[in-house]
Design a protein around this motif. Sequence first.
Motif, PDB file in Angstrom:
ATOM      1  N   GLN A   1      21.441   9.758 -49.749  1.00  0.00           N
ATOM      2  CA  GLN A   1      21.405   8.380 -50.262  1.00  0.00           C
ATOM      3  C   GLN A   1      19.973   7.848 -50.339  1.00  0.00           C
ATOM      4  O   GLN A   1      19.671   6.983 -51.162  1.00  0.00           O
ATOM      5  N   ALA A   2      19.102   8.355 -49.463  1.00  0.00           N
ATOM      6  CA  ALA A   2      17.714   7.901 -49.454  1.00  0.00           C
ATOM      7  C   ALA A   2      16.866   8.645 -50.498  1.00  0.00           C
ATOM      8  O   ALA A   2      15.672   8.383 -50.624  1.00  0.00           O
ATOM      9  N   GLY A   3      17.504   9.554 -51.212  1.00  0.00           N
ATOM     10  CA  GLY A   3      16.797  10.262 -52.277  1.00  0.00           C
ATOM     11  C   GLY A   3      16.207  11.593 -51.856  1.00  0.00           C
ATOM     12  O   GLY A   3      15.474  12.221 -52.624  1.00  0.00           O
ATOM     13  N   PHE A   4      16.527  12.033 -50.638  1.00  0.00           N
ATOM     14  CA  PHE A   4      15.983  13.310 -50.157  1.00  0.00           C
ATOM     15  C   PHE A   4      17.029  14.413 -50.294  1.00  0.00           C
ATOM     16  O   PHE A   4      17.359  15.098 -49.332  1.00  0.00           O
ATOM     17  N   ASP A   5      17.590  14.558 -51.478  1.00  0.00           N
ATOM     18  CA  ASP A   5      18.547  15.649 -51.626  1.00  0.00           C
ATOM     19  C   ASP A   5      17.816  16.883 -52.156  1.00  0.00           C
ATOM     20  O   ASP A   5      16.649  16.827 -52.520  1.00  0.00           O
ATOM     21  N   GLY A   6      18.511  17.989 -52.159  1.00  0.00           N
ATOM     22  CA  GLY A   6      17.892  19.217 -52.651  1.00  0.00           C
ATOM     23  C   GLY A   6      17.136  19.977 -51.570  1.00  0.00           C
ATOM     24  O   GLY A   6      16.541  21.019 -51.846  1.00  0.00           O
ATOM     25  N   HIS A   7      17.145  19.456 -50.345  1.00  0.00           N
ATOM     26  CA  HIS A   7      16.494  20.179 -49.241  1.00  0.00           C
ATOM     27  C   HIS A   7      17.538  21.005 -48.492  1.00  0.00           C
ATOM     28  O   HIS A   7      18.720  20.672 -48.483  1.00  0.00           O
TER      29      HIS A   7
END
Lengths: 120, 153
Positions: free
Chosen positions: A22-28
């Motif tokens: 939700q904070a935009g730190f996806d893909g990790h």
Amino acid sequence: MKILIADDSKVMRQIVTRTLRQAGFDGHDVVEAVDGADAFEKVKSESPDLVLSDWNMPNMTGIELLAQLRSTGSKVNFGFVTSETSQEMRDRAESSGALFLIAKPFTPEAFREALEPVIK
Amino acid sequence: MTAVIADEDILGIAGDLWSSYLGEEALPAMLGTLTPEISSNVSVFGAWNGTVVVATTARGARLVGSALLEIPEDELTKGDIDDAVGELANIVGGNVKSVLPGPSSLTLPVVSHGTVAVNERAAVIVGQAALEWWGEVFEITVWHGPASEGGVG
């Protein structure tokens, strides 16, 4: 980046993972640890770029985990995600080498503020 | 030292918890209307000793588990429900601890089915609040007493 989430609560590991997204730190890559001892082993075996750790856990607390990591030469980026919100705990976290302390309950904005300097 | 925590502070902590993680805001409710079916507690020990208890109905616990894990109620295990209710006590307890005299430590949550008995001689309630969410009542009670690391006995 690889992020290790250490919390003895499966519910909370899921909430942290969701909030990262939700904070935009996806893909990790996300790796989970169920307590401090498990997290210590996984820092060695998984080489994460960042550890997000609870404070109160069985089999090694978060603050003990951080001390053990530093005493064995690990410089992994480390931050707390904990219901321990007092200034005393914040001071202990900082003096032990934690980059930040995110208080539960947290919002995606709190994650963004704490993690933007760390997550590329 | 006896420190009293204002009921408004407990409601504020719980309100933040619900709005952050549970989507729908919880509303203040009348105390004393709940027959607890599941309770979780954490103890604080050190400069201040006591126990924080979160209690609700079985349905309330299932609703919390379903909301936190984002899975249907019928897919929840007993472990999921205990974990979810335990985490409520952990978060409320940690935040309550932060407004009480320190330094002190927080125990891991203990979940009980039924009412938690705070078997501590001279334990007294120093703060209490009730909330309603999805038609279920959640009661938060802060006990002050000569706790030890074992907390609730």
